[in-house]
Design a protein around this motif. Structure first.
Motif, PDB file in Angstrom:
ATOM      1  N   MET A  87       8.748   8.921  -7.834  1.00  0.00           N
ATOM      2  CA  MET A  87       7.892   8.933  -6.515  1.00  0.00           C
ATOM      3  C   MET A  87       6.748   8.188  -6.722  1.00  0.00           C
ATOM      4  SD  MET A  87       9.590  10.482  -4.246  1.00  0.00           S
ATOM      5  CE  MET A  87      11.101  10.372  -5.031  1.00  0.00           C
ATOM      6  N   GLU A  88       6.160   8.283  -7.668  1.00  0.00           N
ATOM      7  CA  GLU A  88       4.767   7.573  -7.904  1.00  0.00           C
ATOM      8  C   GLU A  88       4.961   5.929  -7.989  1.00  0.00           C
ATOM      9  OE1 GLU A  88       2.029  10.686 -10.865  1.00  0.00           O
ATOM     10  OE2 GLU A  88       3.598   9.022 -11.743  1.00  0.00           O
ATOM     11  N   GLY A  89       6.233   5.522  -8.399  1.00  0.00           N
ATOM     12  CA  GLY A  89       6.417   4.254  -8.563  1.00  0.00           C
ATOM     13  C   GLY A  89       6.932   3.632  -7.168  1.00  0.00           C
ATOM     14  N   GLY A  90       7.587   4.583  -6.319  1.00  0.00           N
ATOM     15  CA  GLY A  90       8.151   4.154  -5.218  1.00  0.00           C
ATOM     16  C   GLY A  90       7.068   4.099  -4.342  1.00  0.00           C
ATOM     17  N   ILE A  91       5.846   5.058  -4.569  1.00  0.00           N
ATOM     18  CA  ILE A  91       4.591   4.648  -3.823  1.00  0.00           C
ATOM     19  C   ILE A  91       4.021   3.572  -3.956  1.00  0.00           C
ATOM     20  CG2 ILE A  91       2.306   5.720  -3.210  1.00  0.00           C
ATOM     21  CD1 ILE A  91       3.902   8.483  -3.754  1.00  0.00           C
ATOM     22  N   GLY A  92       3.800   3.192  -5.003  1.00  0.00           N
ATOM     23  CA  GLY A  92       3.320   1.624  -5.504  1.00  0.00           C
ATOM     24  C   GLY A  92       3.934   0.574  -5.112  1.00  0.00           C
ATOM     25  N   PHE A  93       5.365   0.695  -5.294  1.00  0.00           N
ATOM     26  CA  PHE A  93       5.983  -0.434  -4.793  1.00  0.00           C
ATOM     27  C   PHE A  93       5.876  -0.717  -3.207  1.00  0.00           C
ATOM     28  CE2 PHE A  93      10.027  -2.032  -2.720  1.00  0.00           C
ATOM     29  CZ  PHE A  93      10.278  -3.100  -3.338  1.00  0.00           C
ATOM     30  N   ALA A  94       5.873   0.523  -2.459  1.00  0.00           N
ATOM     31  CA  ALA A  94       5.785   0.608  -1.009  1.00  0.00           C
ATOM     32  C   ALA A  94       4.525   0.169  -0.602  1.00  0.00           C
ATOM     33  CB  ALA A  94       6.228   2.011  -0.394  1.00  0.00           C
ATOM     34  N   LEU A  95       3.591   0.535  -1.156  1.00  0.00           N
ATOM     35  CA  LEU A  95       2.357   0.228  -0.758  1.00  0.00           C
ATOM     36  C   LEU A  95       1.906  -1.290  -0.943  1.00  0.00           C
ATOM     37  CD1 LEU A  95      -0.424   1.054   0.304  1.00  0.00           C
ATOM     38  CD2 LEU A  95      -1.068   1.704  -2.197  1.00  0.00           C
ATOM     39  N   ALA A  96       2.531  -2.009  -2.071  1.00  0.00           N
ATOM     40  CA  ALA A  96       2.407  -3.327  -2.292  1.00  0.00           C
ATOM     41  C   ALA A  96       3.226  -4.019  -1.094  1.00  0.00           C
ATOM     42  CB  ALA A  96       3.017  -3.839  -3.611  1.00  0.00           C
ATOM     43  N   ALA A  97       4.293  -3.588  -0.592  1.00  0.00           N
ATOM     44  CA  ALA A  97       5.090  -4.156   0.455  1.00  0.00           C
ATOM     45  C   ALA A  97       4.335  -4.171   1.756  1.00  0.00           C
ATOM     46  CB  ALA A  97       6.525  -3.491   0.413  1.00  0.00           C
ATOM     47  N   ALA A  98       3.747  -3.002   2.108  1.00  0.00           N
ATOM     48  CA  ALA A  98       3.242  -2.741   3.267  1.00  0.00           C
ATOM     49  C   ALA A  98       1.881  -3.643   3.392  1.00  0.00           C
ATOM     50  CB  ALA A  98       2.842  -1.149   3.553  1.00  0.00           C
ATOM     51  N   LEU A  99       1.081  -3.788   2.416  1.00  0.00           N
ATOM     52  CA  LEU A  99      -0.034  -4.499   2.368  1.00  0.00           C
ATOM     53  C   LEU A  99       0.013  -6.092   2.388  1.00  0.00           C
ATOM     54  CD1 LEU A  99      -2.239  -2.337   0.141  1.00  0.00           C
ATOM     55  CD2 LEU A  99      -2.384  -2.215   2.528  1.00  0.00           C
ATOM     56  N   THR A 100       0.867  -6.560   1.478  1.00  0.00           N
ATOM     57  CA  THR A 100       0.859  -7.913   1.098  1.00  0.00           C
ATOM     58  C   THR A 100       2.408  -8.502   1.172  1.00  0.00           C
ATOM     59  OG1 THR A 100       0.798  -7.609  -1.200  1.00  0.00           O
ATOM     60  CG2 THR A 100      -1.491  -8.092   0.127  1.00  0.00           C
ATOM     61  N   GLY A 150      -8.054   3.932  15.769  1.00  0.00           N
ATOM     62  CA  GLY A 150      -7.673   3.776  16.881  1.00  0.00           C
ATOM     63  C   GLY A 150      -6.647   2.645  17.310  1.00  0.00           C
ATOM     64  N   LYS A 151      -6.404   1.850  16.241  1.00  0.00           N
ATOM     65  CA  LYS A 151      -5.737   0.672  16.436  1.00  0.00           C
ATOM     66  C   LYS A 151      -4.380   0.752  15.753  1.00  0.00           C
ATOM     67  CE  LYS A 151      -5.479  -4.309  15.320  1.00  0.00           C
ATOM     68  NZ  LYS A 151      -6.104  -5.421  14.735  1.00  0.00           N
ATOM     69  N   ARG A 152      -3.400   0.607  16.655  1.00  0.00           N
ATOM     70  CA  ARG A 152      -1.972   0.658  16.116  1.00  0.00           C
ATOM     71  C   ARG A 152      -1.615  -0.618  15.434  1.00  0.00           C
ATOM     72  NH1 ARG A 152      -0.059   5.514  15.527  1.00  0.00           N
ATOM     73  NH2 ARG A 152      -0.188   6.925  17.713  1.00  0.00           N
ATOM     74  N   ILE A 153      -0.964  -0.300  14.001  1.00  0.00           N
ATOM     75  CA  ILE A 153      -0.335  -1.352  13.463  1.00  0.00           C
ATOM     76  C   ILE A 153       1.146  -1.329  13.887  1.00  0.00           C
ATOM     77  CG2 ILE A 153       0.087  -2.052  10.939  1.00  0.00           C
ATOM     78  CD1 ILE A 153      -2.990  -2.193  11.859  1.00  0.00           C
ATOM     79  N   ARG A 154       1.563  -2.482  13.905  1.00  0.00           N
ATOM     80  CA  ARG A 154       3.148  -2.515  14.467  1.00  0.00           C
ATOM     81  C   ARG A 154       3.759  -3.904  13.623  1.00  0.00           C
ATOM     82  NH1 ARG A 154       3.602   1.197  18.042  1.00  0.00           N
ATOM     83  NH2 ARG A 154       1.894   1.539  19.736  1.00  0.00           N
ATOM     84  N   LYS A 155       3.242  -4.439  12.771  1.00  0.00           N
ATOM     85  CA  LYS A 155       3.687  -5.394  11.864  1.00  0.00           C
ATOM     86  C   LYS A 155       3.316  -5.130  10.538  1.00  0.00           C
ATOM     87  CE  LYS A 155       3.617 -10.368  11.502  1.00  0.00           C
ATOM     88  NZ  LYS A 155       2.662 -11.508  11.860  1.00  0.00           N
ATOM     89  N   LEU A 156       4.210  -5.713   9.729  1.00  0.00           N
ATOM     90  CA  LEU A 156       3.876  -5.619   8.174  1.00  0.00           C
ATOM     91  C   LEU A 156       3.930  -7.246   7.748  1.00  0.00           C
ATOM     92  CD1 LEU A 156       6.181  -2.860   6.649  1.00  0.00           C
ATOM     93  CD2 LEU A 156       3.827  -2.537   7.405  1.00  0.00           C
ATOM     94  N   PRO A 157       3.248  -7.541   6.816  1.00  0.00           N
ATOM     95  CA  PRO A 157       2.376  -6.733   5.951  1.00  0.00           C
ATOM     96  C   PRO A 157       0.849  -6.427   6.720  1.00  0.00           C
ATOM     97  CG  PRO A 157       2.150  -9.096   5.201  1.00  0.00           C
ATOM     98  CD  PRO A 157       3.306  -8.797   6.029  1.00  0.00           C
ATOM     99  N   ILE A 158       0.138  -5.673   6.431  1.00  0.00           N
ATOM    100  CA  ILE A 158      -1.027  -5.355   7.141  1.00  0.00           C
ATOM    101  C   ILE A 158      -2.250  -5.367   6.601  1.00  0.00           C
ATOM    102  CG2 ILE A 158       0.356  -3.113   8.396  1.00  0.00           C
ATOM    103  CD1 ILE A 158      -1.054  -1.058   6.603  1.00  0.00           C
ATOM    104  N   ALA A 159      -2.411  -6.170   5.581  1.00  0.00           N
ATOM    105  CA  ALA A 159      -3.750  -6.227   4.819  1.00  0.00           C
ATOM    106  C   ALA A 159      -4.827  -6.903   5.869  1.00  0.00           C
ATOM    107  CB  ALA A 159      -3.509  -6.959   3.605  1.00  0.00           C
ATOM    108  N   GLU A 160      -4.503  -7.833   6.433  1.00  0.00           N
ATOM    109  CA  GLU A 160      -5.335  -8.526   7.121  1.00  0.00           C
ATOM    110  C   GLU A 160      -5.561  -8.207   8.721  1.00  0.00           C
ATOM    111  OE1 GLU A 160      -7.580 -10.851   5.740  1.00  0.00           O
ATOM    112  OE2 GLU A 160      -6.301 -10.088   3.957  1.00  0.00           O
ATOM    113  N   GLN A 161      -4.749  -7.171   9.282  1.00  0.00           N
ATOM    114  CA  GLN A 161      -4.563  -6.793  10.672  1.00  0.00           C
ATOM    115  C   GLN A 161      -6.233  -6.116  11.069  1.00  0.00           C
ATOM    116  OE1 GLN A 161      -0.897  -5.791  12.385  1.00  0.00           O
ATOM    117  NE2 GLN A 161       0.007  -6.217  10.253  1.00  0.00           N
TER     118      GLN A 161
END
Length: 175
Positions: A84-97, A161-172
């Motif tokens: 679970m920890e590894g999956g969270i780290g992997f997913a966070l990297a994918a979601a951010l950048t 209050g801002k919806r994120i609808r696209k990945l990656p989200i780091a700069e949005q």
């Protein structure tokens, strides 16, 4: 009531994350937010709560991820926690950048210098809680990945209050 295992992980993660308690405000005027998501795959059920702090300029930090997993009878709790920890780290990297771009049909990223991965100092505090179950053991390799991005997007919405609808989200969220 028709999905008791979904409800079970949602209830456990909400309890462990303190869902009914307000987040402590940031001293510097930054906004705090919390989001939740649930997912089922490989006959395992995973819910996650993500907590974020968003600065006035749009920079944000993922402070904490609380995860609840129902993978049936837990044979080895350390392996479930690690997956679970590894999956969270992997997913966070994918979601951010985690963006792969193409130019003239060719992938532009060639290695870690132009495809950033999550660094140790970027990893949030992670808590993993397992549902006590009598169901047959199920998979824990991938099920920790899918709920992270929606829980993160919900946390950012809660804070800004801002919806994120696209990945990656780091700069949005930048001003």
């Amino acid at each position: 009531t028709k999905h008791p295992r979904h409800a079970g992980v949602l209830k456990l993660v909400a309890e462990k994350a303190g869902w009914n308690k307000p987040l402590v405000s940031a001293a510097d005027g930054a906004k705090r937010g919390r989001g939740i998501a649930v997912h089922e795959s490989f006959n395992s059920f995973v819910a996650q709560v993500v907590e974020v702090t968003v600065q006035k300029d749009g920079n944000f930090k993922v402070d904490r991820v609380v995860c609840a997993v129902d993978c049936g009878v837990v044979v080895n709790p350390d392996v479930v926690k690690a997956q679970m920890e590894g999956g969270i780290g992997f997913a966070l990297a994918a979601a951010l950048t985690g963006e792969i771009t193409l130019k003239d049909g060719e992938v532009q990223q060639s290695n870690y210098h132009d495809y950033p991965v999550l660094r140790i100092n970027e990893m949030p505090k992670v808590e993993v809680h397992m549902v006590q179950s009598g169901e047959k053991p199920t998979g824990v390799g991938e099920p920790g990945v899918p709920p992270l991005a929606p829980a993160l997007a919900n946390a950012l919405f809660n804070a800004t209050g801002k919806r994120i609808r696209k990945l990656p989200i780091a700069e949005q969220l930048k001003a």
